[in-house]
Write a protein that holds these residues in place. Sequence first.
Motif, mmCIF file in Angstrom:
data_model
loop_
_atom_site.group_PDB
_atom_site.id
_atom_site.type_symbol
_atom_site.label_atom_id
_atom_site.label_comp_id
_atom_site.label_asym_id
_atom_site.label_seq_id
_atom_site.Cartn_x
_atom_site.Cartn_y
_atom_site.Cartn_z
ATOM 1 N N PRO A 87 -13.227 -11.784 8.946
ATOM 2 C CA PRO A 87 -12.863 -12.728 10.005
ATOM 3 C C PRO A 87 -12.019 -11.990 11.044
ATOM 4 O O PRO A 87 -11.213 -11.125 10.685
ATOM 5 C CB PRO A 87 -12.046 -13.795 9.283
ATOM 6 C CG PRO A 87 -11.527 -13.120 8.061
ATOM 7 C CD PRO A 87 -12.559 -12.091 7.673
ATOM 8 N N PHE A 126 -9.856 -12.281 15.009
ATOM 9 C CA PHE A 126 -9.137 -13.168 15.906
ATOM 10 C C PHE A 126 -9.322 -12.737 17.351
ATOM 11 O O PHE A 126 -9.519 -11.552 17.655
ATOM 12 C CB PHE A 126 -7.639 -13.126 15.584
ATOM 13 C CG PHE A 126 -7.282 -13.672 14.226
ATOM 14 C CD1 PHE A 126 -7.411 -12.891 13.083
ATOM 15 C CD2 PHE A 126 -6.809 -14.971 14.088
ATOM 16 C CE1 PHE A 126 -7.076 -13.394 11.827
ATOM 17 C CE2 PHE A 126 -6.461 -15.484 12.851
ATOM 18 C CZ PHE A 126 -6.601 -14.698 11.717
ATOM 19 N N ILE A 171 -2.710 -11.097 6.383
ATOM 20 C CA ILE A 171 -3.054 -10.886 7.785
ATOM 21 C C ILE A 171 -1.866 -10.170 8.414
ATOM 22 O O ILE A 171 -0.709 -10.480 8.085
ATOM 23 C CB ILE A 171 -3.304 -12.243 8.481
ATOM 24 C CG1 ILE A 171 -4.527 -12.924 7.879
ATOM 25 C CG2 ILE A 171 -3.486 -12.061 9.999
ATOM 26 C CD1 ILE A 171 -4.580 -14.430 8.096
ATOM 27 N N GLN A 222 -0.034 -8.221 12.090
ATOM 28 C CA GLN A 222 -0.015 -8.118 13.537
ATOM 29 C C GLN A 222 0.915 -6.986 13.956
ATOM 30 O O GLN A 222 2.147 -7.139 13.898
ATOM 31 C CB GLN A 222 0.417 -9.422 14.196
ATOM 32 C CG GLN A 222 0.334 -9.387 15.716
ATOM 33 C CD GLN A 222 0.529 -10.740 16.354
ATOM 34 O OE1 GLN A 222 1.261 -11.580 15.841
ATOM 35 N NE2 GLN A 222 -0.126 -10.978 17.478
ATOM 36 N N LEU A 231 -4.044 -10.023 15.837
ATOM 37 C CA LEU A 231 -4.035 -10.313 14.409
ATOM 38 C C LEU A 231 -5.197 -9.605 13.723
ATOM 39 O O LEU A 231 -6.321 -9.592 14.234
ATOM 40 C CB LEU A 231 -4.155 -11.822 14.193
ATOM 41 C CG LEU A 231 -2.960 -12.652 14.669
ATOM 42 C CD1 LEU A 231 -3.363 -14.112 14.845
ATOM 43 C CD2 LEU A 231 -1.816 -12.548 13.669
ATOM 44 N N TRP A 261 -7.073 -9.328 9.894
ATOM 45 C CA TRP A 261 -7.207 -9.789 8.511
ATOM 46 C C TRP A 261 -7.327 -8.583 7.592
ATOM 47 O O TRP A 261 -8.118 -7.669 7.851
ATOM 48 C CB TRP A 261 -8.439 -10.675 8.392
ATOM 49 C CG TRP A 261 -8.757 -11.140 7.017
ATOM 50 C CD1 TRP A 261 -8.146 -12.136 6.319
ATOM 51 C CD2 TRP A 261 -9.803 -10.639 6.168
ATOM 52 N NE1 TRP A 261 -8.748 -12.291 5.086
ATOM 53 C CE2 TRP A 261 -9.762 -11.388 4.964
ATOM 54 C CE3 TRP A 261 -10.763 -9.635 6.289
ATOM 55 C CZ2 TRP A 261 -10.647 -11.161 3.909
ATOM 56 C CZ3 TRP A 261 -11.642 -9.408 5.256
ATOM 57 C CH2 TRP A 261 -11.580 -10.164 4.069
ATOM 58 N N CYS A 319 1.686 -11.265 7.217
ATOM 59 C CA CYS A 319 1.713 -12.681 6.839
ATOM 60 C C CYS A 319 0.773 -12.916 5.676
ATOM 61 O O CYS A 319 -0.309 -12.331 5.616
ATOM 62 C CB CYS A 319 1.223 -13.562 7.984
ATOM 63 S SG CYS A 319 2.298 -13.654 9.410
#
Lengths: 106, 120
Positions: free
Chosen positions: A96, A98, B37, B39, B45, B47, B94
Amino acid sequence: DIQMTQSPSSLSASVGDRVTITCQASQDISNHLNWYQHKPGKAPKVLIYDASSLETGVPSRFSGRGSGTDFTFTISSLQPEDFATYYCQHYDSLPPTFGGGTKVEI
Amino acid sequence: QVQLQESGPGLVKPSETLSLTCTVSGGSISNYYWSWIRQPPGKGLEWIGYISYSGSTGYNPSLRSRVTLSVDTSRNRFSLKLTSVTAADTAVYCCARERWDGPSHVFDIWGQGTMVTVSS
């Protein structure tokens, strides 16, 4: 990997404004798209899933639409608590990914 | 109300292993998938991977060779290990719960994140 291109990267708006953010996928992802809100120092929060479904407890001023490669996220009337960064995310295949985020500022 | 809390060192030396744990409170770790996840500062971001309560895993191909996820259902927590770290691994990390509902997958609960800096 599927690339998610989100625009604009930032915008300035006022309370009561209608705000629209777009997200484009590099290939067809059907409706496999979510939208999140992130405020500094807080956990991100899902607002919209499956491109257009409102997460439980999320105000109805938030909405999403689209399918395939082109998606939009709208805040119908911006509230003071809505100033944050918004991200789209696909889940059509692993991994996935973003979008780059849209920072909504006063 | 389910809450997630990341814990672990905030500073890791280059070439060493980054280890983080996410503790789930207010609910069971069972019947869900759990992701990490990250950053990096000023970036988007990314994964890292997921683990199910039963231990099945999926990893981002870009990190697969260096990542191991594990789950401890008795303690309601799951963990991340990232080996051979470099400055490029500096990021806010996170943990998140992934809700799978038919074809729908959504990160519906997130931790606040923990900053990890890779530096000597």
